[in-house]
Enzyme design. Sequence first.
Site: not given
Length: 379
Positions: A174, A49, A199, A102
């Site tokens: 972004d 982690r 993406k 978004y």
Amino acid sequence: MNQGFETLAIHAGQEADPHTGAVVPPIYAVSTYKQDGVGGLRAGYEYSRSANPTRTALEEALAAVEGGVRGLAFASGLAAEDTLLRTVCKPGDHVVIPDDAYGGTYRLFSRVLQEWGVSFDPVPLGDLDAVRAAVRPETKAVWVETPTNPLLNVADIAALADVAHDGGAVLVVDNTFASPYLQQPLSLGADAVVHSTTKYVGGHSDVVGGALVTRSADLGERLAYHQNAMGAVAGPFDSWLTLRGLKTLGVRMDRHCDNAERVVDLLLSHPKVVQVLYPGLPEHPGHEVAAKQMRRFGGMVSFRVEGGEEAAVEICNRAKLFTLGESLGGVESLIEHPGRMTHASAAGSPLEVPADLVRLSVGIETVDDLLADLSEALG
């Protein structure tokens, strides 16, 4: 030595394995690591982690291609957004966001962070005076998408960086739609870049992920602390897939852009299309800014049609090679109706999108096949 984008994407953080000479970083499917005595960590690894060698390779590569000092990989783009916002904000703070953000970002602000005590104001980012007026003493971040999803508006990153910094806030960009190949916000004054690596960076619709890249080591350290404390990290196999996608980002983006430009030409000449939204068009209100801060104009195209919502939905349903589906940025072309799909969470809000809008993620197929399919869908 300064190296080009493609060289960095293929080599940064990806030295050959010292034991075997493998030229691709291995998938370290491991949760914990043997210590050489209490507190004696090998290369800093103790628990996956906190850090994993496959994820480290991806994070170093992402930082390199964005021109940043620290990269961090997450389980999704929204996990990256949430970690950043809860790092720079606390209850009582305020954020300025785009008035066409978004839908998932809007949902994060309106349904999650607002209940935590963080307020926000949607503002048209092309209006610098409006942004300046929205910044107040408790504003900790100005949040930018450029181009925006799905209306493809363009914001001036350098100018907004000045506005944010004058107000004592950080500028977050972004960069998902543009990708680091087409646009590098940190070089324009942004403090942090966020990606849904699902993406264009991943590029093959086979992995979900997110990323943050920072301009300063201090912000990078703060984000890394919260990444570990909150735990929404990218797993080793997801990191490996994303890293594989990053290697071909440059050549893919060139084809995405080539194909999108041909699609735009078709849409402009079609009688049922009433408006085409694409930053590469000279009449686009953000064209000059996009030309200044982007290498090219991207693979995303939106358009509005005669006949309203029903006609837009029918076009989406008739397409065959353009796959009806959410997401974007993969090698295959996608079509969607934002109002009913990706932006349904913004219905009834200031961010609601037009009902007659269709969004395309133009892939890298043979462009003549895409044009034939789209012509058939338009009818």
